[in-house]
Design an enzyme around this catalytic site. Sequence first.
Site, mmCIF file in Angstrom:
data_model
loop_
_atom_site.group_PDB
_atom_site.id
_atom_site.type_symbol
_atom_site.label_atom_id
_atom_site.label_comp_id
_atom_site.label_asym_id
_atom_site.label_seq_id
_atom_site.Cartn_x
_atom_site.Cartn_y
_atom_site.Cartn_z
ATOM 1 N N ASP A 272 -0.164 -0.628 -12.674
ATOM 2 C CA ASP A 272 -1.437 -0.663 -11.969
ATOM 3 C C ASP A 272 -1.314 -1.710 -10.856
ATOM 4 O O ASP A 272 -0.288 -2.360 -10.692
ATOM 5 C CB ASP A 272 -2.595 -0.953 -12.938
ATOM 6 C CG ASP A 272 -3.932 -0.462 -12.368
ATOM 7 O OD1 ASP A 272 -3.997 -0.164 -11.159
ATOM 8 O OD2 ASP A 272 -4.923 -0.384 -13.122
HETATM 9 C C1 BGC Z 1 -7.180 0.762 -10.903
HETATM 10 C C2 BGC Z 1 -6.514 2.087 -11.174
HETATM 11 C C3 BGC Z 1 -6.228 2.807 -9.898
HETATM 12 C C4 BGC Z 1 -5.389 1.911 -9.001
HETATM 13 C C5 BGC Z 1 -5.005 2.559 -7.694
HETATM 14 C C6 BGC Z 1 -6.470 -0.032 -9.836
HETATM 15 O O1 BGC Z 1 -7.210 -1.135 -9.435
HETATM 16 O O2 BGC Z 1 -7.252 0.013 -12.085
HETATM 17 O O3 BGC Z 1 -7.319 2.862 -12.029
HETATM 18 O O4 BGC Z 1 -5.587 4.027 -10.150
HETATM 19 O O5 BGC Z 1 -6.134 0.735 -8.724
HETATM 20 O O6 BGC Z 1 -6.064 2.691 -6.847
#
Ligand code: BGC
Length: 754
Positions: free
Chosen positions: A299
């Site tokens: 993430d």
């Molecule tokens: C979130 C994810 C997301 C990723 C990309 C993160 O901050 O936790 O769910 O897919 O960002 O945007």
Amino acid sequence: MTTRKLLLIAAAVIAGAVSCSKSPLEKKVDEIVSKMSLEEKIGQMVQLNVTVVTDKEGKKISEQGEQIIRQYKIGSILNTPGDNGSTTAEHYRDLIAQLQDISLDEMGIPCIYGLDQIHGATYTTGATFFPQEVNIAATFDTKHAANMGKVLAYETRACNVPWVFSPVMDLGRNPVWPRVWESYGEDVCLTRAMAVAETVAIQGEDKDNIDEYHTAVSLKHYMAYGMPVSGQDRTPSMVSYRDLMERFFQPFKACVEAGALTIMVNSAINDGIPFHSNKELLTGWVKEGLNWDGFFVTDWADVKNIHSRDHVAASTKEAAMLAVNAGIDMIMDPYTPDVCTELLELVKEGKVSKERIDDAARRIIRAKLRMGLFDDPYGKKGSYEKFACEEHVAMAYQAAVEGEVLLKNEGAMLPLSKDAKILLVGPNANSMRTLNGGWSYSWQGDKAASEEMTGQYNTILEALQAKFKNVKYHSAVEYYGARWQDDRVTDLSAAVRDAASCDVIVACIGENTYCETPGNTPDILLSSNQRDMVKALAATGKPVVLILNEGRPRIIADIEPLAKAVVDIMLPSNYGADALAALLCGEENFSGRLPFTYPKYPNRYTPYDYYLSENVTTMAGAYNYDAKVDAQWNFGDGLSYTTFEYSDMTVDKTDFKAGDILTVSVNVKNTGERAGKESVLLFSSDIYASVAPSVRRLRDFKKVEIPAGESVKVEFSLPAENLAFAGHDLKWHLEPGEFRLAIGSESVNVNCVE
Ligand code: BGC
């Protein structure tokens, strides 16, 4: 012939057999990876945010961006271009074509673009938006998860984007967590079924050949993300490995077995260990345990977080070493490619093996091949006339109808007559933003307020005006300013005055939109302005209907008794108000059920599958210990305009063994005066077990439509192994003894005999 020669021949034969047995896909992976330099392999492992490589408007790859891609051989890009949130399919296509030009020229390997398309292609302007996952869960019908997945993938591919960061399959087991609405609720059985249906619908039936109308999924977030101890986003969980295995792992396992190609990892730490550096859980449980050949993506900036936030690594380089050695394949390091240099050094220093890098690169190349990127990097194969077509809209509307939940209907307050004089109030009554929630046109959902994005859809006010003759509106309380938390009183006194001439007050209350960490709140009570508003209006003596439009269950224990009816519409998105209006006037019937427990008090929350000791009557004697479970509404609650009666539950075996399949059936009769849909839920309780059993567990569910006065027999095939629990030895146990199976008012006890 010498023994040595014989051995060499045997080795050659075995090698030949091995290479012959390789699938065409694996041969292709070999061919591509064998030609790649170490730098190229490492570059494939890095994903940057699109803003790093484009101009300010996000229309063109900038000179600097091109240089970064070429120098570091970057393999993946994510997110919406520019800083405006969602954009058009053409914009994505154009930008991705530029990316492919550079990637193919420099590396001969297409770039993989990933997007957060969460409840539809929600970063694509004009796409079909379904209700958020929590509403889809409330339908208790996997058909809606499948419809959403199919449409989401199709409309994402229309952008030439082959990869979505969906579905979310965290169990939302802490009600204050700001991502509850992104989840399929608190239960493992419901989440697993919904997530599998969505995964298969997004990817299509053949994971090795994802066609031009499907995309790859990224299951997220591995795992236990929905259970932070504090309730705040990205803060630690303390889930035992036993519970991970029994609950949180199960949806991931099932989706991997259904072909999921990638998994995103939970940002937080569990019992002190970052998930991103947990080799046992990444490599052990998934890659080896499930024989999985897909890839793990981190993430947002979570490799760096191992160092800078969690202090588990003393440098970002050490963090990269821990993560990659644990099994991370692609690093979402959104703003800088410097992890490329660190990885290169780590390999040279022998701290990350070449084999591990090869393995990661192979996994990523394999996924790119499976997505058809080498064959069609510019997305020329498909044609997308069905983008946001009527059929897609009809599916989103139907999901909205079945995902709004009637929780209270005293004295058959609802449905309302179309002639009823309605006083409509509340900060959520005239807002497209609040119907949508986060991940809607923009990360925080604020862009859903713009006329340009949602002008063609109806707010609750507009939808009620279209169905009812007399609707008077005062906001009474409004959201204001930049912070989603802030609301203030507006024309409440005018609303109270107008209540005198109305038949019913419909109060639309809840939350403004947020997403992730900005959605943290220290207080799970509904705002005091909104509760005071309801109290003031209820004091007029006119009946009140509460419409809850919120991403998590905000506590309303002090105003619930003032309402004759309560509907939790959660986040039903663009067609949610039309669905609500049709439900309120009785053109449609309610059939949704709560996929989570709705708490009554801030400090007395227990999910439905609690331990028995959480709910015990007072002990006799001086030390009169007790414990109470007292929810506002329970998991699975939901009313209809008709009534259903359960009878004649049977199980085909009184005694069963581990390998058996139990056939469980029940008769469900529609005893009311109109047709309705009923979700039939099968629960089990293990009466005694060597690890304290949960009071009950959902094991299966089926939704049936029953005409007025008619009955249907609903049958479940329940494998006995589904009744097992995970022991502290991390093995499954099905112990001899009694189990209770229950459906509605009915239950039957059966006996495990070995
Ligand atoms: C979130 C994810 C997301 C990723 C990309 C993160 O901050 O936790 O769910 O897919 O960002 O945007």
